[in-house]
Design an enzyme around this catalytic site. Structure first.
Site, PDB file in Angstrom:
ATOM      1  N   ASN A   1       0.849  -1.191   0.000  1.00 23.65           N
ATOM      2  CA  ASN A   1       0.000   0.000   0.000  1.00 23.65           C
ATOM      3  C   ASN A   1       0.884   1.240   0.000  1.00 23.65           C
ATOM      4  OD1 ASN A   1       0.602   0.691   2.895  1.00 23.65           O
ATOM      5  ND2 ASN A   1      -0.419  -1.275   3.215  1.00 23.65           N
TER       6      ASN A   1
ATOM      7  N   ASP B   1      -4.477  -6.492   4.518  1.00 22.39           N
ATOM      8  CA  ASP B   1      -5.518  -7.370   5.057  1.00 22.39           C
ATOM      9  C   ASP B   1      -5.412  -8.788   4.484  1.00 22.39           C
ATOM     10  OD1 ASP B   1      -6.712  -5.361   6.631  1.00 22.39           O
ATOM     11  OD2 ASP B   1      -7.786  -4.592   4.888  1.00 22.39           O
TER      12      ASP B   1
ATOM     13  N   ILE C   1      -3.364  -7.772  13.504  1.00 20.51           N
ATOM     14  CA  ILE C   1      -2.422  -7.465  14.587  1.00 20.51           C
ATOM     15  C   ILE C   1      -3.085  -6.650  15.689  1.00 20.51           C
ATOM     16  CG2 ILE C   1      -0.227  -6.349  15.159  1.00 20.51           C
ATOM     17  CD1 ILE C   1       0.653  -6.896  12.271  1.00 20.51           C
ATOM     18  N   LEU C   2      -3.854  -5.641  15.319  1.00 19.66           N
ATOM     19  CA  LEU C   2      -4.492  -4.795  16.334  1.00 19.66           C
ATOM     20  C   LEU C   2      -5.501  -5.605  17.144  1.00 19.66           C
ATOM     21  CD1 LEU C   2      -4.621  -1.981  17.521  1.00 19.66           C
ATOM     22  CD2 LEU C   2      -6.359  -1.400  15.804  1.00 19.66           C
TER      23      LEU C   2
ATOM     24  N   PHE D   1      -4.832   2.970  14.743  1.00 12.42           N
ATOM     25  CA  PHE D   1      -4.960   3.986  13.692  1.00 12.42           C
ATOM     26  C   PHE D   1      -5.962   3.494  12.658  1.00 12.42           C
ATOM     27  CE2 PHE D   1      -1.310   5.405  15.823  1.00 12.42           C
ATOM     28  CZ  PHE D   1      -1.044   6.707  15.440  1.00 12.42           C
TER      29      PHE D   1
ATOM     30  N   LYS E   1     -14.044   0.434  14.970  1.00 11.61           N
ATOM     31  CA  LYS E   1     -12.733  -0.212  15.127  1.00 11.61           C
ATOM     32  C   LYS E   1     -12.266  -0.135  16.572  1.00 11.61           C
ATOM     33  CE  LYS E   1      -8.273  -0.384  12.715  1.00 11.61           C
ATOM     34  NZ  LYS E   1      -7.479   0.198  11.604  1.00 11.61           N
TER      35      LYS E   1
END
Length: 406
Positions: A209, A278, A306-307, A326, A340
């Protein structure tokens, strides 16, 4: 107050160079060791002998004037510095520093030092307002340089406006603050993820990205300067990682997941600023894929979140670390950010609209909104990413102390 501190003082060629004598006197009086470097232009306004007498140290004016064969002077001075100060700083020197030029003793030494940098500009009002100067100042600020703003008044050129060198006592106050101020994150272990992940298709192709890593790097630098022990886990980035920080390279989402999770137990605060892919290709070719058909279909599978994993680990391990996620969005920023925040069990979410000018990937600036459990905590308007990082750390520190609505 400054005993044991070594200050590099760069003096450049403006009429305000005469104020360097007072500045030297004040710093020496506070116990600092002051090593002066002068540009050729500066020596036209004040003599090296004056500053040598005040500091009790030789003044450097020529990068090739090596007086001690056992050292390389500009490297030795660069390594010895606790702080580098440029006062006055001309537009020319600011441009050199912003663009990495090194063509004299001062610019060469400043390029070699890892010490914090304090800049006190002095120039004509129209020069100070010129877009090129503004851009150079913003670029240096984004890299962590601190500025003592020029004052407004009668200038030597006859104009009245902003551009006169700050008074020596004001510069001294800034020096003292940088060298003696308490470090609010001392003893804290901060983990920052930055950049974009790379998901290989074959040895020469990959999915990624537009993330540059600049926001994560700015957070890592700001946390380092506040005394934290910082670990930076980064994927693909456009710039070099900051000095004084432990850097862990993690190319893919799986590698970043592993690097983060194995360090959580020893972490107090997490800033998960990386843009993680993703999905990844289900099959990775071991050799370069050749063109054999008009169409090619790739089967993709989900990467580890991961988050989400950090939030779940936190819930089962006593509520630590403090987690800042973020959210890079293009529509319905607040809705997606709050969703989120809740799904991934974050303490705070920093959201931005990457389609907005000044807030996208690769930009030197950012525009963000910070959300907690109580909704919007603060909207941070457009500013350099380093300035945004400083504000985020202010919010996190206040939140950790329980003074921010969450």
């Amino acid at each position: 107050m400054l005993t044991g501190k070594t200050i590099l003082l760069g003096v450049t060629g403006g009429i305000a160079a005469y104020k360097a004598a007072t500045l030297c006197s004040r710093l020496v009086g506070l116990g600092a060791t002051v090593r002066v470097m002068m540009t050729e232009g500066a020596t036209k306004f004040i003599t090296p002998l004056t500053l040598q007498t005040l500091t009790r140290h030789p003044v450097a004016t020529d990068v090739f004037d090596e007086r001690d064969a056992s050292i390389v002077q500009h490297i030795d001075w660069a390594d010895s510095a606790d702080l580098a100060v440029v006062a006055p700083a001309t537009a020319n020197m600011i441009a050199k520093l912003a663009n990495g030029l090194a063509d004299d003793m001062l610019s060469t030494t400043l390029l070699a030092t890892t010490a914090p940098l304090l800049i006190a500009p002095a120039m004509n009002v129209h020069m100070w307002e010129h877009p090129a100067v503004v851009d150079n100042v913003n670029r240096l600020a984004s890299r962590g340089a601190t500025f003592v703003e020029p004052g407004t008044g009668q200038l030597a050129c006859g104009y009245v406006g902003k551009g006169r060198l700050a008074e020596p006592d004001e510069i001294v106050d800034a020096v003292v603050a940088m060298l003696t101020a308490p470090k609010p994150l001392a003893g804290q272990r901060v983990l920052v993820t930055a950049g974009g992940t790379v998901e290989r298709i074959d040895p020469v192709r990959y999915i990624t990205n537009d993330s540059s890593g600049k926001m994560g790097f700015a957070i890592a630098e700001a946390a380092r300067d506040r005394g934290a022990e910082v670990t930076l886990v980064c994927g693909r980035t456009e710039t070099t990682a900051p000095n004084g920080i432990r850097v862990v390279k993690a190319e893919s989402a799986a590698e970043m997941h592993e690097a983060v999770m194995e360090r959580l137990a020893a972490t107090d605060i997490v800033f998960k600023a990386a843009a993680v892919a993703d999905y990844r290709p289900l099959h990775r070719a071991t050799q370069k894929m050749k063109k054999t058909t008009d169409q090619l279909s790739l089967e993709l599978v989900r990467n580890p979140d991961i988050l989400q994993a950090i939030g779940e680990w936190k819930e089962t391990n006593g509520g630590k670390p403090f987690v800042v996620g973020f959210a890079a969005e293009t529509t319905d920023v607040e809705k997606h950010a709050l969703d989120k925040l809740n799904r991934k069990k974050c303490d705070l979410i920093v959201a931005n609209n990457v389609a907005e000018a000044g807030a996208g990937f690769g930009s030197e600036t950012n525009i963000v909104s910070v959300y907690g459990q109580g909704g919007l905590v603060e909207h941070v308007p457009q500013m350099t990413k380093r300035a945004v990082a400083e504000r985020l750390l202010d919010i996190v520190q206040a939140d950790v102390k329980g003074t921010v609505k969450r």
